[in-house]
Design an enzyme around this catalytic site. Structure first.
Site, PDB file in Angstrom:
ATOM      1  N   SER A  49     -35.801  -8.164  -8.486  1.00  0.00           N
ATOM      2  CA  SER A  49     -36.770  -8.218  -7.397  1.00  0.00           C
ATOM      3  C   SER A  49     -36.045  -7.883  -6.109  1.00  0.00           C
ATOM      4  O   SER A  49     -34.893  -8.260  -5.920  1.00  0.00           O
ATOM      5  CB  SER A  49     -37.360  -9.623  -7.313  1.00  0.00           C
ATOM      6  OG  SER A  49     -37.903  -9.856  -6.030  1.00  0.00           O
ATOM      7  N   GLU A  78     -44.052  -5.109 -19.629  1.00  0.00           N
ATOM      8  CA  GLU A  78     -45.219  -5.132 -18.724  1.00  0.00           C
ATOM      9  C   GLU A  78     -45.805  -3.738 -18.560  1.00  0.00           C
ATOM     10  O   GLU A  78     -47.023  -3.540 -18.577  1.00  0.00           O
ATOM     11  CB  GLU A  78     -44.809  -5.664 -17.350  1.00  0.00           C
ATOM     12  CG  GLU A  78     -44.526  -7.155 -17.325  1.00  0.00           C
ATOM     13  CD  GLU A  78     -43.988  -7.600 -15.976  1.00  0.00           C
ATOM     14  OE1 GLU A  78     -44.800  -7.791 -15.063  1.00  0.00           O
ATOM     15  OE2 GLU A  78     -42.754  -7.730 -15.837  1.00  0.00           O
ATOM     16  N   TYR A 137     -68.011  27.192 -28.742  1.00  0.00           N
ATOM     17  CA  TYR A 137     -67.041  26.890 -27.682  1.00  0.00           C
ATOM     18  C   TYR A 137     -67.739  26.778 -26.326  1.00  0.00           C
ATOM     19  O   TYR A 137     -68.630  27.552 -25.998  1.00  0.00           O
ATOM     20  CB  TYR A 137     -65.963  27.983 -27.608  1.00  0.00           C
ATOM     21  CG  TYR A 137     -64.979  27.720 -26.483  1.00  0.00           C
ATOM     22  CD1 TYR A 137     -63.858  26.926 -26.682  1.00  0.00           C
ATOM     23  CD2 TYR A 137     -65.206  28.230 -25.202  1.00  0.00           C
ATOM     24  CE1 TYR A 137     -62.985  26.650 -25.644  1.00  0.00           C
ATOM     25  CE2 TYR A 137     -64.331  27.955 -24.156  1.00  0.00           C
ATOM     26  CZ  TYR A 137     -63.225  27.165 -24.383  1.00  0.00           C
ATOM     27  OH  TYR A 137     -62.371  26.893 -23.352  1.00  0.00           O
TER      28      TYR A 137
HETATM   29  N1  ARG Z   1     -58.036  27.946 -21.417  1.00  0.00           N
HETATM   30  C1  ARG Z   1     -59.098  27.892 -22.382  1.00  0.00           C
HETATM   31  C2  ARG Z   1     -59.155  26.479 -22.987  1.00  0.00           C
HETATM   32  O1  ARG Z   1     -58.253  25.756 -22.806  1.00  0.00           O
HETATM   33  C3  ARG Z   1     -58.866  28.881 -23.456  1.00  0.00           C
HETATM   34  C4  ARG Z   1     -60.129  29.356 -24.124  1.00  0.00           C
HETATM   35  C5  ARG Z   1     -60.940  30.088 -23.138  1.00  0.00           C
HETATM   36  N2  ARG Z   1     -62.045  30.733 -23.743  1.00  0.00           N
HETATM   37  C6  ARG Z   1     -63.068  31.178 -23.014  1.00  0.00           C
HETATM   38  N3  ARG Z   1     -64.029  31.769 -23.637  1.00  0.00           N
HETATM   39  N4  ARG Z   1     -63.114  31.029 -21.731  1.00  0.00           N
HETATM   40  O2  ARG Z   1     -60.091  26.078 -23.650  1.00  0.00           O
END
Ligand code: ARG
Length: 463
Positions: free
Chosen positions: A283, A296, A323
Site C-alpha cells: 500500500s 482480487e 453474413y
Molecule cells: N472485417 C469483416 C469482419 O470482421 C470481414 C468480412 C467483411 N465482409 C463484408 N461483406 N463486409 O466481419
C-alpha cells in the site's frame, strides 16, 4: 496506421464518391483483426493450393501467390507492414499488399472466395490455436494443484458451510475440489474445440461458388476436422465463439471463487496461507499492508468475461441469415476473453504451487469451531442412540463448551458422560481432528489416504 484514401479499395467499382473519413475509421476492423494475420495467410495459401489443384490457377500463379504471402508474413513479423485503415480490414490489407508485390496474379487469389467465408475461417483457426494454448496453461495449473494436494494430504483445516466451521477436512482434499472444477473446464474446452474446428471456406459470400472447388482438399491443408454443411450457416454461424466464451466464463467463475478463498485466507483473521511477496503488492499509505492483488484482480476480471458472453449472445440474437456487418463485433469480446483467460491461468499456475500453507494456523482454526460435533453424534449412533437424540445430546455438549471456552476434545470423560452415559473412553478417538478426517475413508472422502489415491487417479486422467 495510415488512412491514405488514395490506396484503392477493392470494391470501389460501383461507387462514385469516396468514403466519408469518419465512416472509414468507424467501419474498419484492421486495428483489432490484424492479430489473425498468420491464420489469414495460412488460409489464403491453402486456398491458392486448392485453386491450382482444381485447375483454376496455374502452378506458376500458385507459387507466386504463396511466395508473396510468405514475404508479407515476414514483413508483418518484422513490424514493417504498412497497415491502412482505408483498406478496412486485415483481409483487404494483405490482398492489396500481395497485388502490390506480385502484380496482377495477386488479384486472382480471391477467386471462389469471399471475405465472409474467409473471416469465419480465420477466427476458427485462430480460436483453435488459442484453445490449445489455454488448455496447456490449464493443465499446468492442474499439475500444480496436484503437487499441493499431495504435499498437504494430511494438513487439517476447518471445512466450511455457510462460511461457518462445519467439519474438519484436509487441505489436500480442498485442493482436489478445485482440481475437479478445472477438469470439467478442460473437458468443456475440448468439446468446444470439436465444433470450432469445422471449415466454412467454400461458402463464399453466402451461396457457395460456381468454380469447381475441392473443399476437402482445403480442409486437409488447414487441419480442419470437417467442412461446414451449409453455406448460409457457414458464413453466419458464431455459435463456436459463444460456446468458447461460455466455457471461459465458467472457468473464470471457478477462478473467481478460489480467489475469494485466497483473499480470505490471506487475511490476518484467517491467516491460513501466505501467497508470497512476488504475488502481492503493498500500500502506498499503510506500511504494514501486503495485499492479495492477484486473486482480487482475477476475481474482478471474471466480470469482463461474463460481459463478453452477454455481448456475443446479444450480437447474434437478431441477425437474419446470412453474413451481416454486425459480425465484425465478434472479435474484440472474443479476443479479450482469450487474453484474460490466458493471463489469469498463467498467474494462477505460477502462484498456486508456491503459496505457503500455514498448517498450524489451519489446525488451530479447526480445533476452535467444534468441528468434530458430527463425529460425536455418529459415535452415539454407533452405541445405539437414535440420530435425532444424538444430535440433541451433542448440541447440549457444544453449548457447555461455548460457555466454558473449550472444544469437545478438551472436556473430561466425566463431563461428557453427563450428556449421555453411553460415552466411554474411546470417544476421544473420534473427537480428535485426525480421527475425524481419517474416518472419512471412502472414494471422494477427505481422509489423507483417499487424497493420495485421488491424486494418483488424477495424474492418470491427465495423461
Ligand atoms: N472485417 C469483416 C469482419 O470482421 C470481414 C468480412 C467483411 N465482409 C463484408 N461483406 N463486409 O466481419
Amino acid at each position: 496506421m495510415s488512412n491514405e484514401t488514395t490506396r484503392e479499395k477493392p470494391w470501389t467499382g460501383r461507387f462514385t464518391e469516396p468514403t466519408d473519413a469518419f465512416v472509414e475509421a468507424f467501419t474498419a476492423s484492421v486495428e483489432f483483426d490484424q492479430r489473425m494475420y498468420r491464420q489469414d495467410i495460412a488460409g489464403s495459401i491453402a486456398h491458392a493450393r486448392m485453386l491450382a489443384h482444381v485447375g483454376v490457377l496455374s502452378g506458376q500463379e500458385r507459387d507466386a501467390i504463396i511466395a508473396g504471402l510468405e514475404e508479407i508474413r515476414a514483413e508483418i513479423e518484422r513490424g514493417e507492414f504498412p497497415w491502412s485503415i482505408a483498406l478496412e480490414d486485415l483481409h483487404m490489407n494483405i490482398e492489396a499488399r500481395l497485388t502490390g508485390r506480385i502484380g496482377v496474379t495477386g488479384k486472382k487469389l480471391h477467386t471462389g472466395r469471399s471475405r465472409n467465408d474467409q473471416v469465419a475461417t480465420d477466427i476458427r483457426l485462430y480460436l483453435r490455436d488459442e484453445i490449445d494454448a489455454v488448455c496447456s496453461e490449464l493443465r499446468r495449473l492442474q499439475h500444480g494443484l496436484l503437487e499441493v494436494a499431495e504435499r498437504e494430504a494430511e494438513t487439517i483445516m476447518p471445512g466450511f458451510t455457510h462460511l461457518q466451521t462445519a467439519q474438519p477436512v484436509t487441505f489436500g482434499h480442498h485442493m482436489m475440489a478445485w482440481f475437479e472444477m478445472l477438469e470439467r473446464d478442460w473437458q468443456r474446452l475440448q468439446d468446444c474445440r470439436r465444433r470450432v474446428n469445422i471449415m466454412p471456406l467454400g461458402a463464399a459470400a453466402l451461396a457457395g461458388t460456381s468454380y469447381p472447388i475441392d473443399r476437402e482438399f482445403t480442409a486437409r491443408e488447414l487441419g480442419f476436422d470437417g467442412i461446414a454443411e451449409n453455406s448460409l450457416d457457414a458464413v453466419s454461424d458464431r455459435d463456436f465463439a459463444i460456446e468458447f466464451t461460455a466455457a471461459a466464463a465458467l472457468l473464470m467463475t471457478h477462478l473467481s471463487r478460489w480467489s475469494e478463498e485466497l483473499v480470505l485466507w490471506s487475511s490476518s483473521q484467517f491467516d491460513f496461507i501466505d501467497l508470497g511477496d512476488s504475488f502481492c503488492t503493498g500500500s502506498s499509505i499503510m506500511p504494514q499492508k501486503k495485499n492479495p492483488d492477484v486473486p482480487e484482480l482475477v476475481r474482478g476480471k471474471s466480470g469482463r468475461v461474463n460481459g463478453h458472453l452477454i455481448a456475443l449472445l446479444t450480437l447474434m440474437k437478431a441477425q437474419p441469415l446470412a453474413y451481416n456487418k454486425d459480425n465484425q463485433e465478434d472479435k474484440e469480446p472474443l479476443f479479450d476473453t482469450i487474453d484474460t483467460l490466458k493471463g489469469c491461468l498463467k498467474v494462477y499456475a505460477d502462484m498456486i504451487p508456491n503459496m505457503h500453507v500455514k498448517r498450524d494456523a489451519m489446525y488451530e482454526a479447526a480445533r476452535r469451531g467444534f468441528s468434530t460435533a458430527t463425529d460425536l453424534a455418529d459415535y452415539l449412533v454407533r452405541k445405539g442412540v437414535p440420530f435425532r437424540d444424538a444430535h440433541e445430546v451433542v448440541g447440549k455438549a457444544v453449548r457447555a463448551g461455548i460457555e466454558s471456552g473449550r472444544d469437545l476434545s478438551e472436556m473430561h470423560l466425566e463431563e461428557l458422560r453427563q450428556f449421555s452415559d453411553v460415552i466411554g473412553e474411546d470417544v476421544f478417538d473420534v473427537l480428535t481432528l485426525e480421527g475425524s478426517v481419517s474416518a472419512r475413508n471412502h472414494v471422494g472422502g477427505t481422509a489423507p489416504e483417499q487424497v493420495r489415491a485421488a491424486v494418483v487417479r488424477a495424474r492418470e486422467r491427465l495423461e
